[in-house]
Enzyme design. Structure first.
Site, PDB file in Angstrom:
ATOM      1  N   SER A  85      -7.597  32.501 -26.973  1.00 35.35           N
ATOM      2  CA  SER A  85      -8.911  33.100 -26.745  1.00 35.35           C
ATOM      3  C   SER A  85      -9.277  33.209 -25.270  1.00 35.35           C
ATOM      4  O   SER A  85     -10.106  34.015 -24.890  1.00 35.35           O
ATOM      5  CB  SER A  85     -10.004  32.321 -27.480  1.00 35.35           C
ATOM      6  OG  SER A  85     -10.044  31.004 -27.018  1.00 35.35           O
ATOM      7  N   GLY A 114      -7.336  31.463 -31.838  1.00 37.69           N
ATOM      8  CA  GLY A 114      -6.812  30.314 -32.548  1.00 37.69           C
ATOM      9  C   GLY A 114      -5.331  30.075 -32.372  1.00 37.69           C
ATOM     10  O   GLY A 114      -4.767  29.196 -33.024  1.00 37.69           O
ATOM     11  N   ASN A 147      -4.752  24.962 -27.420  1.00 41.94           N
ATOM     12  CA  ASN A 147      -5.120  24.609 -28.790  1.00 41.94           C
ATOM     13  C   ASN A 147      -4.271  23.462 -29.320  1.00 41.94           C
ATOM     14  O   ASN A 147      -4.734  22.643 -30.117  1.00 41.94           O
ATOM     15  CB  ASN A 147      -4.994  25.828 -29.707  1.00 41.94           C
ATOM     16  CG  ASN A 147      -6.123  26.806 -29.482  1.00 41.94           C
ATOM     17  OD1 ASN A 147      -7.229  26.411 -29.167  1.00 41.94           O
ATOM     18  ND2 ASN A 147      -5.839  28.081 -29.624  1.00 41.94           N
ATOM     19  N   ASP A 156     -20.611  27.093 -25.949  1.00 42.57           N
ATOM     20  CA  ASP A 156     -19.679  26.174 -26.607  1.00 42.57           C
ATOM     21  C   ASP A 156     -19.007  25.225 -25.622  1.00 42.57           C
ATOM     22  O   ASP A 156     -18.348  24.263 -26.005  1.00 42.57           O
ATOM     23  CB  ASP A 156     -18.631  26.932 -27.425  1.00 42.57           C
ATOM     24  CG  ASP A 156     -17.733  27.841 -26.576  1.00 42.57           C
ATOM     25  OD1 ASP A 156     -17.726  27.722 -25.349  1.00 42.57           O
ATOM     26  OD2 ASP A 156     -17.033  28.685 -27.180  1.00 42.57           O
ATOM     27  N   HIS A 168     -15.233  28.245 -23.685  1.00 43.34           N
ATOM     28  CA  HIS A 168     -14.773  29.573 -23.257  1.00 43.34           C
ATOM     29  C   HIS A 168     -15.561  30.055 -22.044  1.00 43.34           C
ATOM     30  O   HIS A 168     -16.795  29.975 -22.030  1.00 43.34           O
ATOM     31  CB  HIS A 168     -14.942  30.578 -24.399  1.00 43.34           C
ATOM     32  CG  HIS A 168     -14.156  30.219 -25.620  1.00 43.34           C
ATOM     33  ND1 HIS A 168     -14.680  29.498 -26.665  1.00 43.34           N
ATOM     34  CD2 HIS A 168     -12.873  30.473 -25.946  1.00 43.34           C
ATOM     35  CE1 HIS A 168     -13.765  29.328 -27.591  1.00 43.34           C
ATOM     36  NE2 HIS A 168     -12.648  29.902 -27.178  1.00 43.34           N
TER      37      HIS A 168
END
Length: 239
Positions: free
Chosen positions: A64, A101, A129, A212, A215
């Site tokens: 992402s 993801g 991730n 969040d 990002h």
């Protein structure tokens, strides 16, 4: 505290190619030999139409962070890198192959599909991730190595840039240190160009990230683009 992305989507970027069309002018005149010879010489002096130069391809292969989660695609750092390339009128197009993801295992499974297009520079941005999920570092390293090997097998002359990643301290100091060092080891072992830390000056800075806290926001992506450009610039100018 430095954090990473956990989501991704497919994006893309574009290139502008100019084609110069040259019209050939032929003259009409008398039927005398002198006039015909002059017209012939004039036609021979007109240059032939140049062959259209094909742009080289830079593939950003990541998650992402690469895809630009939460911002407009034009605000994501790969698009900003394309702007820098275009400003220098360099024959490169950027392909954004970020996927929400994505883990290194997922990246390994889809790499052959991505490599169906020509690749001149391959920027590998995966692993964040894995770190957030606590995946064993040895597994992350094996997956990244498999991706590197596949790119080299398909495009031996492609330059590969590895984007270094880090995990938050709450993953444990031993894990966090080993995770960071893994990217350095992969770069050294494979003679890759390394971006020491993709999110340098952005990770953990609330004003440069989305709510969040993971990002980058548009301002954060500008800094990430600079981090990439510091490494990429020399490659695109020298090739």
């Amino acid at each position: 505290m430095k954090q990473f992305s956990s989501n991704f989507y497919m994006g893309g970027k574009f290139m502008v190619v100019s084609v110069l069309l040259i019209g050939l002018l032929t003259g009409c005149g008398s039927n005398s030999d002198k006039t015909n010879e002059a017209a012939k010489q004039k036609r021979e002096q007109v240059p032939s139409t140049p062959e259209k130069e094909k742009a080289k391809t830079i593939v950003f292969y990541g998650n992402s962070l690469t895809a630009g989660y939460g911002v407009d695609p034009s605000e994501a750092f790969p698009a900003l890198v394309q702007e820098k390339i275009d400003s220098l009128q360099l024959p490169y197009k950027v392909v954004n192959a970020g996927l929400s993801g994505e883990t290194t295992a997922g990246g390994k499974s889809r790499i052959d599909w991505i490599l169906r297009q020509p690749v001149n520079i391959f920027i590998l941005e995966l692993g964040g991730n894995d770190g957030l999920r606590g995946i064993p570092i040895a597994e992350t390293s094996r997956n990244l190595q498999a991706i590197i090997d596949r790119v080299r097998e398909k495009y031996p002359d492609a330059r590969i840039i590895l984007a270094g990643m880090q995990v938050p301290p709450n993953m444990g100091r031993t894990y966090a240190t080993a995770f960071r060092v893994t990217f350095q080891q992969l770069a050294a072992r494979n003679n890759l160009v390394l971006i020491p830390f993709l999110l340098e000056r952005v990770g953990g800075v609330s004003s440069l990230n989305l709510p969040d806290g993971i990002h980058p926001n548009p301002e954060g992506h500008k800094i990430v683009a600079e981090n990439v450009w510091q490494v990429l610039r020399e490659l695109v100018l020298s090739s």
